[in-house]
Design a protein around this motif. Structure first.
Motif, PDB file in Angstrom:
ATOM      1  N   ASN A 211      36.573 -46.953 -24.349  1.00 48.09           N
ATOM      2  CA  ASN A 211      37.022 -45.661 -24.873  1.00 48.09           C
ATOM      3  C   ASN A 211      38.473 -45.730 -25.337  1.00 48.09           C
ATOM      4  OD1 ASN A 211      35.331 -44.500 -22.064  1.00 48.09           O
ATOM      5  ND2 ASN A 211      34.533 -44.149 -24.111  1.00 48.09           N
ATOM      6  N   LEU A 212      39.304 -46.438 -24.587  1.00 43.23           N
ATOM      7  CA  LEU A 212      40.719 -46.579 -24.955  1.00 43.23           C
ATOM      8  C   LEU A 212      40.834 -47.313 -26.292  1.00 43.23           C
ATOM      9  CD1 LEU A 212      42.333 -47.631 -21.539  1.00 43.23           C
ATOM     10  CD2 LEU A 212      41.883 -45.343 -22.421  1.00 43.23           C
ATOM     11  N   ILE A 213      40.060 -48.373 -26.442  1.00 47.73           N
ATOM     12  CA  ILE A 213      40.111 -49.148 -27.688  1.00 47.73           C
ATOM     13  C   ILE A 213      39.607 -48.310 -28.860  1.00 47.73           C
ATOM     14  CG2 ILE A 213      39.150 -51.161 -28.877  1.00 47.73           C
ATOM     15  CD1 ILE A 213      39.469 -52.674 -26.183  1.00 47.73           C
ATOM     16  N   GLU A 214      38.573 -47.522 -28.645  1.00 44.88           N
ATOM     17  CA  GLU A 214      38.080 -46.632 -29.700  1.00 44.88           C
ATOM     18  C   GLU A 214      39.188 -45.673 -30.157  1.00 44.88           C
ATOM     19  OE1 GLU A 214      34.763 -43.103 -30.411  1.00 44.88           O
ATOM     20  OE2 GLU A 214      34.756 -44.209 -28.533  1.00 44.88           O
ATOM     21  N   ALA A 215      39.911 -45.092 -29.208  1.00 44.95           N
ATOM     22  CA  ALA A 215      41.020 -44.184 -29.543  1.00 44.95           C
ATOM     23  C   ALA A 215      42.122 -44.926 -30.294  1.00 44.95           C
ATOM     24  CB  ALA A 215      41.575 -43.532 -28.279  1.00 44.95           C
ATOM     25  N   ILE A 216      42.416 -46.148 -29.863  1.00 45.01           N
ATOM     26  CA  ILE A 216      43.452 -46.953 -30.522  1.00 45.01           C
ATOM     27  C   ILE A 216      43.051 -47.272 -31.959  1.00 45.01           C
ATOM     28  CG2 ILE A 216      44.517 -49.255 -30.528  1.00 45.01           C
ATOM     29  CD1 ILE A 216      44.487 -48.997 -27.391  1.00 45.01           C
ATOM     30  N   LEU A 217      41.790 -47.626 -32.174  1.00 43.84           N
ATOM     31  CA  LEU A 217      41.324 -47.943 -33.529  1.00 43.84           C
ATOM     32  C   LEU A 217      41.456 -46.743 -34.458  1.00 43.84           C
ATOM     33  CD1 LEU A 217      38.168 -50.085 -32.697  1.00 43.84           C
ATOM     34  CD2 LEU A 217      40.372 -50.907 -33.552  1.00 43.84           C
ATOM     35  N   ARG A 218      41.099 -45.570 -33.970  1.00 43.76           N
ATOM     36  CA  ARG A 218      41.218 -44.352 -34.786  1.00 43.76           C
ATOM     37  C   ARG A 218      42.685 -44.035 -35.074  1.00 43.76           C
ATOM     38  NH1 ARG A 218      36.935 -39.905 -32.964  1.00 43.76           N
ATOM     39  NH2 ARG A 218      37.848 -38.973 -34.801  1.00 43.76           N
TER      40      ARG A 218
END
Length: 93
Positions: free
Chosen positions: A56-63
């Protein structure tokens, strides 16, 4: 490219705010790392708390990279690291 802990927190605030249709300033985040579970975050929004795992953290970072830096990165290019604070290393050309 290195994202600081503050930028990771901003990324999560923006991500959660967009999903819940609230203001980013109405989201609180506490990042953590534990040997058993790895990287995670506890997020408070609208009087509720939830836990986010590393994916989830990586998904937020990508966005965040896309919206703030116009950088298109992929999951494999993001590595969370722990030194004195949690940072994200993004391998972009």
């Amino acid at each position: 490219m290195i994202l600081t802990m503050d930028e990771i927190i901003n990324a999560i605030c923006l991500h959660i705010a967009e999903r819940k249709q609230i203001r980013p300033t109405d989201v609180q985040v506490e990042l953590s790392w534990e040997e058993d579970t790895g990287y995670s975050a506890e997020v408070w929004a609208q009087g509720r708390s939830q836990f986010l795992v590393e994916a989830n953290l990586i998904e937020a970072i990508l966005r965040y990279l896309q919206s703030e830096y116009e950088v298109r990165a992929y999951r494999e290019q993001v590595t969370l690291e722990l030194d004195e604070e949690i940072t994200a290393r993004v391998d972009v050309e």
